[in-house]
Design an enzyme around this catalytic site. Structure first.
Site, PDB file in Angstrom:
ATOM      1  N   TRP A 160       0.838  -1.199   0.000  1.00  0.00           N
ATOM      2  CA  TRP A 160       0.000   0.000   0.000  1.00  0.00           C
ATOM      3  C   TRP A 160       0.871   1.247   0.000  1.00  0.00           C
ATOM      4  O   TRP A 160       1.174   1.799   1.048  1.00  0.00           O
ATOM      5  CB  TRP A 160      -0.929  -0.012   1.214  1.00  0.00           C
ATOM      6  CG  TRP A 160      -1.877  -1.139   1.186  1.00  0.00           C
ATOM      7  CD1 TRP A 160      -3.053  -1.184   0.497  1.00  0.00           C
ATOM      8  CD2 TRP A 160      -1.760  -2.407   1.843  1.00  0.00           C
ATOM      9  NE1 TRP A 160      -3.658  -2.401   0.688  1.00  0.00           N
ATOM     10  CE2 TRP A 160      -2.897  -3.159   1.509  1.00  0.00           C
ATOM     11  CE3 TRP A 160      -0.805  -2.981   2.688  1.00  0.00           C
ATOM     12  CZ2 TRP A 160      -3.107  -4.459   1.978  1.00  0.00           C
ATOM     13  CZ3 TRP A 160      -0.992  -4.258   3.160  1.00  0.00           C
ATOM     14  CH2 TRP A 160      -2.147  -4.989   2.799  1.00  0.00           C
ATOM     15  N   GLN A 222     -13.354   1.960  -2.288  1.00  0.00           N
ATOM     16  CA  GLN A 222     -13.470   0.559  -1.888  1.00  0.00           C
ATOM     17  C   GLN A 222     -14.758   0.352  -1.099  1.00  0.00           C
ATOM     18  O   GLN A 222     -15.332   1.293  -0.559  1.00  0.00           O
ATOM     19  CB  GLN A 222     -12.295   0.135  -0.989  1.00  0.00           C
ATOM     20  CG  GLN A 222     -10.967   0.008  -1.717  1.00  0.00           C
ATOM     21  CD  GLN A 222      -9.892  -0.634  -0.844  1.00  0.00           C
ATOM     22  OE1 GLN A 222      -9.915  -0.524   0.389  1.00  0.00           O
ATOM     23  NE2 GLN A 222      -8.937  -1.290  -1.476  1.00  0.00           N
ATOM     24  N   VAL A 265      -5.844 -11.274   7.573  1.00  0.00           N
ATOM     25  CA  VAL A 265      -6.765 -12.423   7.457  1.00  0.00           C
ATOM     26  C   VAL A 265      -5.952 -13.717   7.431  1.00  0.00           C
ATOM     27  O   VAL A 265      -4.804 -13.739   6.989  1.00  0.00           O
ATOM     28  CB  VAL A 265      -7.653 -12.332   6.193  1.00  0.00           C
ATOM     29  CG1 VAL A 265      -8.712 -11.256   6.336  1.00  0.00           C
ATOM     30  CG2 VAL A 265      -6.812 -12.113   4.948  1.00  0.00           C
TER      31      VAL A 265
HETATM   32  N1  PHE Z   1      -7.691  -4.115   2.184  1.00  0.00           N
HETATM   33  C1  PHE Z   1      -7.321  -5.034   1.140  1.00  0.00           C
HETATM   34  C2  PHE Z   1      -6.776  -4.247  -0.040  1.00  0.00           C
HETATM   35  O1  PHE Z   1      -6.954  -3.073  -0.095  1.00  0.00           O
HETATM   36  C3  PHE Z   1      -8.489  -5.888   0.679  1.00  0.00           C
HETATM   37  C4  PHE Z   1      -8.970  -6.835   1.740  1.00  0.00           C
HETATM   38  C5  PHE Z   1      -9.934  -6.434   2.643  1.00  0.00           C
HETATM   39  C6  PHE Z   1      -8.468  -8.121   1.803  1.00  0.00           C
HETATM   40  C7  PHE Z   1     -10.373  -7.330   3.612  1.00  0.00           C
HETATM   41  C8  PHE Z   1      -8.925  -9.020   2.753  1.00  0.00           C
HETATM   42  C9  PHE Z   1      -9.898  -8.604   3.645  1.00  0.00           C
HETATM   43  O2  PHE Z   1      -6.164  -4.789  -0.928  1.00  0.00           O
END
Ligand code: PHE
Length: 351
Positions: A160, A222, A265
């Site tokens: 990120w 998102q 996760v």
């Molecule tokens: N936050 C992650 C992303 O931006 C996406 C994600 C959200 C993955 C929740 C797993 C669980 O790429």
């Protein structure tokens, strides 16, 4: 014509009257013109009255001329009044409002395609019992990373690319702020505030420090999802997301889950749907794979639960996150993400 003072007066009166008439173009001006020449104390009336003191001979000649002048001025007035009347009704006619004409169209605004898609996505989850909540776009480093099991030196922070906010918390040099890189920080924020069961979706704008191209923008949207309760399993997650995919992309979509890695996760997954354009045969949209990846998901990591005071031996849950622009691009066949933010009404009007 005999040269008499009255004769001269009469000529002057007629000359003045004609001259003044040139500039009289309102009903009020005509009336005051009438009063000053033909009225009871008007110049011509007074002259006519003074004829009485003349000899019979003089009275005859000047009187006849004076009467002619009177008739002329009356006629002039009459003509002028007529002309004015016509002019007035012409103006009325021109400026007339035709109430039978169709009204001028009021341009109707509409919702941005991304707003529409966000609402559609949220509505699908809301109908399955989720609440929609929103969170801050300027976020603490803690919620964006640490609370999600991404400590300071964790390599996953590279996933990120972050826009940092140039601000230091006076109470703690350690607390840094950033523009959230995903909506996942709301997972911890929501859980800190509530006890299970938790079922929320979080739509919102996120930011990444990267160059834009046809599939990347430095800001995008998102929708995050989070469900935590006792005995929530991976099967609940699959069932929920399967239902979602059917609502958004059609009832005959197949879905595919494959392993993926996100620090918050475990296990983590990526979900794909079979390509709705070629029904899985392989085409340009699915890059000949037959599948289109639409979101990241997984079971909430025990460390994340622990961090917000949820006992991981009692509670489990799943989380997911999807990119709204990507969903909208797939749904509408849009080939460049930058179109959403170019503010070109020709593009926006189509939705
Ligand atoms: N936050 C992650 C992303 O931006 C996406 C994600 C959200 C993955 C929740 C797993 C669980 O790429």
């Amino acid at each position: 014509m005999t040269d008499q003072p009255l004769q001269t007066d009469l000529e002057a009166i007629v000359r003045d009257a004609r001259g003044e008439m040139e500039h009289s173009s309102t009903p009020e001006a005509l009336e005051s013109w009438r009063v000053s020449y033909l009225g009871r104390r008007g110049r011509l009336t007074l002259l006519l009255r003074s004829l009485a003191s003349l000899s019979l001979e003089e009275r005859r000649t000047v009187g006849a001329e004076a009467n002619r002048a009177k008739a002329q001025l009356e006629q002039l007035l009459e003509q002028r009044q007529q002309a004015l009347k016509q002019e007035t009704s012409r103006l009325l006619q021109e400026g007339r409002i035709d109430v039978t004409l169709p009204g001028r169209p009021v341009p109707l605004g509409r919702l941005h395609p991304i707003t529409q898609t966000v609402r559609e996505i949220c509505a699908a989850f809301v109908s399955m019992g989720f609440d929609a909540v929103e969170g801050p776009e300027v976020e603490w480093e803690h919620y964006n990373f640490d609370a999600l099991n991404i400590p300071r030196d964790h390599p996953a922070r590279d996933m990120w690319d972050t826009l940092w906010v140039d601000w230091t918390d006076p109470t703690s040099q350690q607390r840094r702020m950033l523009l959230r890189t995903h909506t996942s920080p709301m997972q911890a924020r929501v859980m800190e505030k509530t006890r299970p069961p938790v079922r929320v979706v979080v739509p919102g704008r996120v930011y990444r420090y990267e160059a834009s191209d046809a599939t990347h923008e430095w800001h995008f949207t998102q929708v995050e999802g989070l469900a935590v309760d006792e005995r929530i399993t991976f099967a609940d997650m699959k069932g929920t997301l399967y239902e979602f995919a059917h609502r958004i992309f059609g009832a005959d979509r197949k879905v595919r889950f494959r392993c993926d890695y996100f620090p918050f996760v475990e296990p983590g997954a990526e979900m794909a749907i079979d390509c709705f354009a070629c029904q899985g045969k392989g085409c340009r949209i699915c890059k000949d794979t037959g599948w289109i990846e639409i979101m990241g998901a997984g079971m909430v990591h025990p460390k994340v639960l622990d961090g917000v005071g949820y006992d991981p031996s009692v509670y489990t849950g799943f989380a997911f996150g999807l990119g709204v622009e990507r969903i909208a691009m797939l749904k509408y066949g849009i080939e460049d993400i930058r179109l959403f933010y170019a503010n070109d009404v020709r593009f926006l009007r189509q939705f």
